[in-house]
Design an enzyme around this catalytic site. Sequence first.
Site, PDB file in Angstrom:
ATOM      1  CG  ASP A 108       5.165  -1.459 -15.490  1.00 28.73           C
ATOM      2  OD1 ASP A 108       4.495  -1.541 -14.538  1.00 28.73           O
ATOM      3  OD2 ASP A 108       5.913  -2.275 -15.847  1.00 28.73           O
ATOM      4  CG  HIS A 305      -0.287  -0.080 -14.197  1.00 29.89           C
ATOM      5  ND1 HIS A 305       0.638   0.537 -13.591  1.00 29.89           N
ATOM      6  CD2 HIS A 305       0.697  -1.046 -14.905  1.00 29.89           C
ATOM      7  CE1 HIS A 305       1.853   0.325 -13.847  1.00 29.89           C
ATOM      8  NE2 HIS A 305       1.820  -0.416 -14.852  1.00 29.89           N
TER       9      HIS A 305
END
Length: 328
Positions: A108, A305
């Site tokens: 991320d 994610h």
Amino acid sequence: MSRQPHSAPDPTHRLVPSPAGRIHLVEQGTGPLVLLVHGFPESWYSWRHQLPALAAAGYRAVAVDVRGYGRSSRPGDVAAYRMLELVEDNVSVVHALGERSAVVVGHDWGATIAANSALVRPDVFRAVGLLSVPYSPRGGPRPSEVFAGMGGDEEFYVSRFQEPGRAETEIEPDVRGWLAGFYAALSADTMPAPDAPDPHFATRGGTLRERFPAGRPSWLGEAELDFYAGEFERTGLSGALNRYRNMDRDWEDLADFDGAPVSQPSLFLGGSLDASTTWLADAIAAYPTTLPGLAASHILDGCGHWIQQERPDEVNSILTDWLDALPG
């Protein structure tokens, strides 16, 4: 890369000096140094599955709390969270551990920090692994202008995070509930259906949380959620959110690197259901130019994610195979 597999010792918590004061890290294993950098809204704890696996494979695995998180320093100045400051934090960790170089792996925001660490300090970071967020070189219009133009009648979450205090007002009254919903919104087994309202956007005057699903992802048990919530209940969210508030500063600071490739050996892992992978498909397609040292680009089918927590065994296998193949 030269290493000797063995049984992993217990992880060790340490505080080391950094330009902002201190960085908290968790270290496990001996061998070549692998620095693990988390994203938003996370912690060193996001690498809890990777630390023992990398240590057992013969690596010195070190997961940091990024500046603003956990037990690391949390400067009050928003500008203290600009990218070049975070790069220097990573350099300071490598040197504080008595090493000259390291492999840096990020997820991320941590992937962007890792890529820029390799870009700006190739003398220290000899290889880079990116999880979930592809490398996209600096360029184009000012980021705040791009984000403000997204969403039409709705507001993109990155734009909402720009104003100090605004997102904190939504999140901090119920940190645990907000985090649970945010993690669920981006997890493969709980994310909203493709035809449902997108949780990356909010109505004008509404909240992001209104679109978060009620379910709990399989990777997020009570103990895991308790840990994350406990960290942010103690620290608040401003340090974490200040990363978003420096994107225009980064655009200015990194002007000399406009369009620059990261040439070190590299690796990318993404989830097929992750918006970071699908929205930035053009960045992945550009890897022959932007990541000329890329060994492999893996898209894990049916993964969201939080890739190293949703699919730890696959991620551990891919990471260790890549590390083992790196030149010594």
